[in-house]
Write an enzyme that holds these catalytic residues in place. Structure first.
Site, PDB file in Angstrom:
ATOM      1  N   GLY A  69       6.866  14.748  -5.916  1.00  0.00           N
ATOM      2  CA  GLY A  69       7.671  13.620  -6.403  1.00  0.00           C
ATOM      3  C   GLY A  69       7.892  12.554  -5.343  1.00  0.00           C
ATOM      4  O   GLY A  69       8.678  11.628  -5.537  1.00  0.00           O
ATOM      5  N   TYR A  70       7.204  12.660  -4.204  1.00  0.00           N
ATOM      6  CA  TYR A  70       7.423  11.701  -3.120  1.00  0.00           C
ATOM      7  C   TYR A  70       6.916  10.294  -3.466  1.00  0.00           C
ATOM      8  O   TYR A  70       7.422   9.312  -2.946  1.00  0.00           O
ATOM      9  CB  TYR A  70       6.777  12.190  -1.820  1.00  0.00           C
ATOM     10  N   SER A 113      -4.223   0.374  -9.626  1.00  0.00           N
ATOM     11  CA  SER A 113      -5.203   1.313 -10.172  1.00  0.00           C
ATOM     12  C   SER A 113      -4.659   1.830 -11.511  1.00  0.00           C
ATOM     13  O   SER A 113      -3.472   1.630 -11.816  1.00  0.00           O
ATOM     14  CB  SER A 113      -5.395   2.486  -9.206  1.00  0.00           C
ATOM     15  N   ARG A 149       2.477  16.864  -5.223  1.00  0.00           N
ATOM     16  CA  ARG A 149       3.223  17.192  -6.449  1.00  0.00           C
ATOM     17  C   ARG A 149       4.723  17.316  -6.183  1.00  0.00           C
ATOM     18  O   ARG A 149       5.455  17.941  -6.934  1.00  0.00           O
ATOM     19  CB  ARG A 149       2.686  18.498  -7.065  1.00  0.00           C
ATOM     20  N   CYS A 160       0.857  -1.174   0.000  1.00  0.00           N
ATOM     21  CA  CYS A 160       0.000   0.000   0.000  1.00  0.00           C
ATOM     22  C   CYS A 160       0.901   1.235   0.000  1.00  0.00           C
ATOM     23  O   CYS A 160       1.955   1.229   0.632  1.00  0.00           O
ATOM     24  CB  CYS A 160      -0.838  -0.048   1.275  1.00  0.00           C
ATOM     25  N   ILE A 161       0.489   2.270  -0.703  1.00  0.00           N
ATOM     26  CA  ILE A 161       1.341   3.472  -0.785  1.00  0.00           C
ATOM     27  C   ILE A 161       0.466   4.717  -0.625  1.00  0.00           C
ATOM     28  O   ILE A 161      -0.636   4.778  -1.169  1.00  0.00           O
ATOM     29  CB  ILE A 161       2.125   3.493  -2.126  1.00  0.00           C
ATOM     30  N   LEU A 162       0.971   5.659   0.151  1.00  0.00           N
ATOM     31  CA  LEU A 162       0.226   6.908   0.368  1.00  0.00           C
ATOM     32  C   LEU A 162       1.190   8.089   0.419  1.00  0.00           C
ATOM     33  O   LEU A 162       2.213   8.031   1.091  1.00  0.00           O
ATOM     34  CB  LEU A 162      -0.542   6.845   1.698  1.00  0.00           C
ATOM     35  N   LYS A 206       7.336   8.800  -6.259  1.00  0.00           N
ATOM     36  CA  LYS A 206       8.468   8.147  -6.935  1.00  0.00           C
ATOM     37  C   LYS A 206       9.556   7.773  -5.926  1.00  0.00           C
ATOM     38  O   LYS A 206      10.217   6.758  -6.066  1.00  0.00           O
ATOM     39  CB  LYS A 206       9.037   9.079  -8.009  1.00  0.00           C
ATOM     40  N   GLU A 263       2.028  -4.919  -5.273  1.00  0.00           N
ATOM     41  CA  GLU A 263       0.898  -5.844  -5.167  1.00  0.00           C
ATOM     42  C   GLU A 263      -0.124  -5.508  -6.247  1.00  0.00           C
ATOM     43  O   GLU A 263      -0.398  -4.337  -6.498  1.00  0.00           O
ATOM     44  CB  GLU A 263       0.287  -5.676  -3.767  1.00  0.00           C
TER      45      GLU A 263
END
Ligand code: ZN
Length: 293
Positions: free
Chosen positions: A165-166, A192, A163, A154-156, A168, A188
């Site tokens: 670039g975090y 989306s 905006r 999961c990434i947040l 990446k 995983e």
């Protein structure tokens, strides 16, 4: 799940339980339902961006802010490069912090499971280092023991720095860790649409960088070597090579088109590069399960 249970779930999650949050010094509108107990259903939830403590009353929050001595996430700092820092937090050792983190994530991600298996995950917290402390800006989670190739679950990125670039930086770190544990990985699935586009851009840059770095003397390179140098799975590499038409098939002989101008042309349309992770600054060892006797 029966249709009745599905309908009940849809009804329960139709409304946002919290309309907005005060996160450190940022006020943010939430995007999705988050499963909080009734006493926390409010117009604005106040959250300490150091320890992730939350409450519904401003007075209580101000009292907490005066008393809270925490100035960084719990766990081990595994990376510091100028104003960027990563902490590794173990879901079973810092359960409350990770539960609160998942609840916050749920406010901005529409498909996040909360509570289920927090202790099975490690959380990699991305922070900005400032004079008054190390502030949370995003995270990714990763299974401690994975039977598949997932290196990111999961990434947040918090909306107030989307905006920057975090995203990446987080993805780059997930691959840096894969390389250090010598286990190629990937996100995983399913991804989306936005996640897919982000990864294709990232993978394209990563694969092409390896091809551009090849010595002019190198006449051969295998998919396995690209995998070693990128931390990517062979199937993701093949996807990029095929998709970008780098892989050619002439009379059953496969070859890669490593013409510099051709590769640089693809790079031009692959999106902006993110801030690179400096591998020399990572202080990290892969998770090892300790067996109970
Ligand atoms: Zn606090």
């Amino acid at each position: 799940m029966t249709q009745k249970e599905v309908n009940e779930f849809i009804n329960q999650t139709k409304f946002k339980t919290v309309e907005s949050i005060m996160f450190g010094r940022y006020w943010l509108e939430t995007w999705y339902f988050t499963p909080l107990p009734k006493e926390y259903h409010t117009k604005c939830l106040y959250i300490c961006d150091f320890c992730l403590y939350f409450c519904v009353h401003k007075k209580e929050f101000l009292r907490h802010s005066r008393k809270c001595m925490v100035r960084h996430p719990p766990g081990d700092e595994i990376y510091r490069d100028k104003d960027i820092s990563f902490f590794e937090v173990d879901g079973s050792l810092q359960r409350v912090y990770c539960e609160n983190l998942s609840l916050i994530a749920r406010m901005f991600l529409d498909h996040k499971n909360v509570y289920n298996t927090i202790e099975a995950f490690l959380f990699y917290i991305l922070c900005e280092v400032k004079d008054d402390g190390i502030h949370f800006v995003g995270y990714f989670s990763k299974e401690k023991i994975s039977t598949n190739t997932n290196n990111l679950s999961c990434i947040l990125v918090m909306p107030f720095c989307q905006r920057s670039g975090y995203g990446k930086v987080l993805i780059e770190m997930s691959y840096a860790l894969s390389m250090l544990e010598e286990k190629p990985g990937g996100p995983e699935r399913p991804l989306s649409d936005l996640g897919h586009r982000t990864y294709v851009s990232f993978w394209t840059r990563r694969v092409i960088k390896v091809l551009l770095d090849l010595d002019s003397e190198d006449k051969e390179i295998s998919i396995n070597i690209i995998s070693e140098r990128t931390g990517m799975t062979t199937s993701d590499i093949m996807y990029i090579l095929t998709n970008q038409k780098i892989l050619r098939n002439d009379r059953n002989v496969s070859s890669l088109n490593c013409d510099r101008a051709f590769l640089e042309g693809i790079l031009k349309y692959a999106g902006m590069p993110g801030r690179e992770i400096n591998m020399n600054e990572i202080r990290w060892k892969p998770y090892k399960a300790i067996a109970l006797l």
